[in-house]
Design a protein around this motif. Structure first.
Motif, PDB file in Angstrom:
ATOM      1  N   ALA A   1      10.327   5.267  -1.126  1.00  0.00           N
ATOM      2  CA  ALA A   1      10.385   5.210   0.327  1.00  0.00           C
ATOM      3  C   ALA A   1      10.445   3.760   0.811  1.00  0.00           C
ATOM      4  CB  ALA A   1       9.176   5.916   0.938  1.00  0.00           C
ATOM      5  N   ARG A   2      11.075   3.547   1.962  1.00  0.00           N
ATOM      6  CA  ARG A   2      11.128   2.206   2.562  1.00  0.00           C
ATOM      7  C   ARG A   2       9.745   1.837   3.087  1.00  0.00           C
ATOM      8  NH1 ARG A   2      14.902   1.517   7.189  1.00  0.00           N
ATOM      9  NH2 ARG A   2      14.970  -0.682   6.642  1.00  0.00           N
ATOM     10  N   SER A   3       9.290   0.640   2.710  1.00  0.00           N
ATOM     11  CA  SER A   3       7.941   0.226   3.070  1.00  0.00           C
ATOM     12  C   SER A   3       7.919  -0.944   4.043  1.00  0.00           C
ATOM     13  CB  SER A   3       7.155  -0.151   1.811  1.00  0.00           C
ATOM     14  OG  SER A   3       7.815  -1.213   1.120  1.00  0.00           O
ATOM     15  N   TYR A   4       9.030  -1.674   4.174  1.00  0.00           N
ATOM     16  CA  TYR A   4       9.157  -2.745   5.164  1.00  0.00           C
ATOM     17  C   TYR A   4      10.641  -2.917   5.479  1.00  0.00           C
ATOM     18  CZ  TYR A   4      10.593  -6.140   1.551  1.00  0.00           C
ATOM     19  OH  TYR A   4      11.273  -6.807   0.543  1.00  0.00           O
ATOM     20  N   PRO A   5      11.014  -3.608   6.561  1.00  0.00           N
ATOM     21  CA  PRO A   5      12.407  -3.576   7.026  1.00  0.00           C
ATOM     22  C   PRO A   5      13.454  -4.069   6.038  1.00  0.00           C
ATOM     23  CG  PRO A   5      10.989  -4.285   8.808  1.00  0.00           C
ATOM     24  CD  PRO A   5      10.115  -4.206   7.592  1.00  0.00           C
ATOM     25  N   LYS A   6      13.090  -4.938   5.095  1.00  0.00           N
ATOM     26  CA  LYS A   6      14.070  -5.461   4.137  1.00  0.00           C
ATOM     27  C   LYS A   6      13.987  -4.766   2.775  1.00  0.00           C
ATOM     28  CE  LYS A   6      16.025  -8.577   6.751  1.00  0.00           C
ATOM     29  NZ  LYS A   6      17.454  -8.502   7.081  1.00  0.00           N
TER      30      LYS A   6
ATOM     31  N   ALA B   1      17.074  -2.295  -0.766  1.00  0.00           N
ATOM     32  CA  ALA B   1      17.614  -2.316  -2.126  1.00  0.00           C
ATOM     33  C   ALA B   1      16.975  -1.268  -3.023  1.00  0.00           C
ATOM     34  CB  ALA B   1      17.440  -3.707  -2.725  1.00  0.00           C
ATOM     35  N   THR B   2      15.707  -0.953  -2.792  1.00  0.00           N
ATOM     36  CA  THR B   2      15.028   0.020  -3.652  1.00  0.00           C
ATOM     37  C   THR B   2      14.844   1.376  -2.975  1.00  0.00           C
ATOM     38  OG1 THR B   2      12.827  -0.637  -2.860  1.00  0.00           O
ATOM     39  CG2 THR B   2      13.718  -1.853  -4.740  1.00  0.00           C
ATOM     40  N   SER B   3      15.353   1.515  -1.750  1.00  0.00           N
ATOM     41  CA  SER B   3      14.964   2.701  -0.988  1.00  0.00           C
ATOM     42  C   SER B   3      16.076   3.391  -0.220  1.00  0.00           C
ATOM     43  CB  SER B   3      13.859   2.316   0.016  1.00  0.00           C
ATOM     44  OG  SER B   3      12.803   1.672  -0.641  1.00  0.00           O
ATOM     45  N   VAL B   4      17.282   2.839  -0.196  1.00  0.00           N
ATOM     46  CA  VAL B   4      18.407   3.487   0.491  1.00  0.00           C
ATOM     47  C   VAL B   4      19.367   4.017  -0.568  1.00  0.00           C
ATOM     48  CG1 VAL B   4      20.332   3.216   2.082  1.00  0.00           C
ATOM     49  CG2 VAL B   4      18.172   2.042   2.531  1.00  0.00           C
ATOM     50  N   PHE B   5      19.706   5.294  -0.481  1.00  0.00           N
ATOM     51  CA  PHE B   5      20.510   5.958  -1.499  1.00  0.00           C
ATOM     52  C   PHE B   5      21.783   6.519  -0.863  1.00  0.00           C
ATOM     53  CE2 PHE B   5      15.999   6.265  -2.463  1.00  0.00           C
ATOM     54  CZ  PHE B   5      15.951   5.682  -3.721  1.00  0.00           C
ATOM     55  N   THR B   6      22.768   6.823  -1.698  1.00  0.00           N
ATOM     56  CA  THR B   6      24.053   7.312  -1.199  1.00  0.00           C
ATOM     57  C   THR B   6      24.415   8.657  -1.819  1.00  0.00           C
ATOM     58  OG1 THR B   6      25.269   6.101  -2.922  1.00  0.00           O
ATOM     59  CG2 THR B   6      24.947   4.987  -0.796  1.00  0.00           C
ATOM     60  N   CYS B   7      25.166   9.433  -1.054  1.00  0.00           N
ATOM     61  CA  CYS B   7      25.781  10.673  -1.516  1.00  0.00           C
ATOM     62  C   CYS B   7      27.181  10.741  -0.921  1.00  0.00           C
ATOM     63  CB  CYS B   7      24.989  11.896  -1.050  1.00  0.00           C
ATOM     64  SG  CYS B   7      23.470  12.225  -1.974  1.00  0.00           S
ATOM     65  N   PRO B   8      28.099  11.473  -1.526  1.00  0.00           N
ATOM     66  CA  PRO B   8      29.440  11.608  -0.938  1.00  0.00           C
ATOM     67  C   PRO B   8      29.372  12.266   0.434  1.00  0.00           C
ATOM     68  CG  PRO B   8      29.408  12.394  -3.212  1.00  0.00           C
ATOM     69  CD  PRO B   8      27.983  12.179  -2.813  1.00  0.00           C
ATOM     70  N   GLY B   9      30.220  11.824   1.358  1.00  0.00           N
ATOM     71  CA  GLY B   9      30.307  12.475   2.656  1.00  0.00           C
ATOM     72  C   GLY B   9      30.570  13.959   2.492  1.00  0.00           C
ATOM     73  N   GLY B  10      29.955  14.777   3.322  1.00  0.00           N
ATOM     74  CA  GLY B  10      30.094  16.224   3.208  1.00  0.00           C
ATOM     75  C   GLY B  10      28.962  16.880   2.449  1.00  0.00           C
TER      76      GLY B  10
ATOM     77  N   TYR C   1       0.837  -1.202   0.000  1.00  0.00           N
ATOM     78  CA  TYR C   1       0.000   0.000   0.000  1.00  0.00           C
ATOM     79  C   TYR C   1       0.876   1.257   0.000  1.00  0.00           C
ATOM     80  CZ  TYR C   1      -2.868   3.806   1.730  1.00  0.00           C
ATOM     81  OH  TYR C   1      -3.473   5.028   1.864  1.00  0.00           O
ATOM     82  N   PHE C   2       1.887   1.286   0.874  1.00  0.00           N
ATOM     83  CA  PHE C   2       2.797   2.427   0.944  1.00  0.00           C
ATOM     84  C   PHE C   2       3.709   2.491  -0.285  1.00  0.00           C
ATOM     85  CE2 PHE C   2       1.786   1.639   5.446  1.00  0.00           C
ATOM     86  CZ  PHE C   2       1.396   2.911   5.843  1.00  0.00           C
ATOM     87  N   LYS C   3       4.225   1.344  -0.713  1.00  0.00           N
ATOM     88  CA  LYS C   3       5.202   1.302  -1.810  1.00  0.00           C
ATOM     89  C   LYS C   3       4.592   1.753  -3.132  1.00  0.00           C
ATOM     90  CE  LYS C   3       9.505   0.324  -2.757  1.00  0.00           C
ATOM     91  NZ  LYS C   3      10.598   1.039  -2.057  1.00  0.00           N
ATOM     92  N   GLN C   4       3.367   1.364  -3.378  1.00  0.00           N
ATOM     93  CA  GLN C   4       2.714   1.752  -4.632  1.00  0.00           C
ATOM     94  C   GLN C   4       2.520   3.258  -4.718  1.00  0.00           C
ATOM     95  OE1 GLN C   4      -0.846  -0.609  -4.512  1.00  0.00           O
ATOM     96  NE2 GLN C   4       0.230  -2.510  -5.047  1.00  0.00           N
ATOM     97  N   ARG C   5       2.346   3.903  -3.594  1.00  0.00           N
ATOM     98  CA  ARG C   5       2.095   5.347  -3.579  1.00  0.00           C
ATOM     99  C   ARG C   5       3.371   6.171  -3.461  1.00  0.00           C
ATOM    100  NH1 ARG C   5      -1.856   2.386  -2.276  1.00  0.00           N
ATOM    101  NH2 ARG C   5      -4.040   3.012  -2.589  1.00  0.00           N
ATOM    102  N   CYS C   6       4.383   5.611  -2.832  1.00  0.00           N
ATOM    103  CA  CYS C   6       5.667   6.309  -2.679  1.00  0.00           C
ATOM    104  C   CYS C   6       6.795   5.312  -2.943  1.00  0.00           C
ATOM    105  CB  CYS C   6       5.784   6.910  -1.283  1.00  0.00           C
ATOM    106  SG  CYS C   6       4.558   8.197  -0.954  1.00  0.00           S
ATOM    107  N   PRO C   7       7.091   5.032  -4.217  1.00  0.00           N
ATOM    108  CA  PRO C   7       8.004   3.937  -4.574  1.00  0.00           C
ATOM    109  C   PRO C   7       9.442   4.123  -4.113  1.00  0.00           C
ATOM    110  CG  PRO C   7       7.339   5.181  -6.522  1.00  0.00           C
ATOM    111  CD  PRO C   7       6.473   5.641  -5.402  1.00  0.00           C
TER     112      PRO C   7
END
Length: 226
Positions: free
Chosen positions: A200-205, A208-217, A192-198
């Motif tokens: 965003a993290r929708s469950y603890p695992k 792979a589709t919801s954690v992003f990276t940027c350079p430190g600083g 329900y959450f994932k379909q509306r906000c793809p």
């Protein structure tokens, strides 16, 4: 020769430690664009009342991990900073020291971690209370995570609470939804959450589709009701 070799190694360690120590803090500009007052919360950081259009600049130390920023709604605090919020309450205080009551839309981050990268995400695992944008503003990073869907208006009946839409884990407290054993998959509620906000993290695992990276600083902004 052994003396100079040891000195060289010591110097290298000193430089590495110094570089780590001197890493710049990240700036988070937290802005309320909602047509109502919110009480921004941050751990670490505390809290700040934000009327419509107001911003709160927050400096977060390099190396910080397990950090969160969110909005609290319908709060009432006395002169000593004690009171309650309908959503997002953190123990009845204006200056949050810990994350507590659900539901809330969460901006989560860990700074200067593996390979000196920042790890950022927006989490709906514990539900949704305010539309949010969490995005980078410097460092050549162009991450934009946004959730503006009508999550509350269409919220499943079992998850509805005043002012928000809870996640299934706080409601049912079972391994299926909370992943206590470390093994779980998506559910109808997480979808329900994932379909509306793809993004965003929708469950603890869902990393792979919801954690992003940027350079430190990198610096960031969090906007309520973007």
């Amino acid at each position: 020769m052994r003396f100079f070799t040891n000195l060289s190694i010591s110097s290298i360690f000193f430089v590495l430690i110094s570089c780590s120590t001197l890493a710049e803090a990240a700036r988070f500009d937290i802005t309320n664009n909602c047509p109502y007052t919110v009480w921004a919360a941050a751990v670490p950081g505390g809290g700040q009342q934000l009327d419509r259009g107001q911003s709160w600049p927050l400096e977060v130390k390099a190396g910080t991990k397990g950090a969160r920023i969110w909005a609290r709604t319908n709060c009432n605090f006395d002169g000593a900073g004690r009171g309650r919020c309908q959503t997002g309450d953190c123990g009845g205080v204006l200056q949050c020291q810990a994350y507590r009551k659900t539901p809330n839309t969460l901006a989560e981050f860990a700074l200067n971690q593996y390979m000196n990268m920042d790890f950022v995400d927006m989490s709906l695992i514990d539900g949704f209370n305010v539309p949010m944008e969490f995005s980078s503003t410097s460092g050549g990073c162009n991450q934009v995570i946004k959730c503006t869907a009508d999550i509350i208006g269409q919220c499943p009946a079992a998850l509805k609470v005043p002012g928000g839409c809870n996640g299934p884990c706080p409601v049912f407290k079972t391994n299926q939804y909370c992943c206590n054993s470390g093994s779980c998959g998506p559910t109808d509620y997480s979808r329900y959450f994932k379909q509306r906000c793809p993004n965003a993290r929708s469950y603890p695992k869902d990393d792979a589709t919801s954690v992003f990276t940027c350079p430190g600083g990198t610096d960031y902004k969090v906007v309520f009701c973007p």
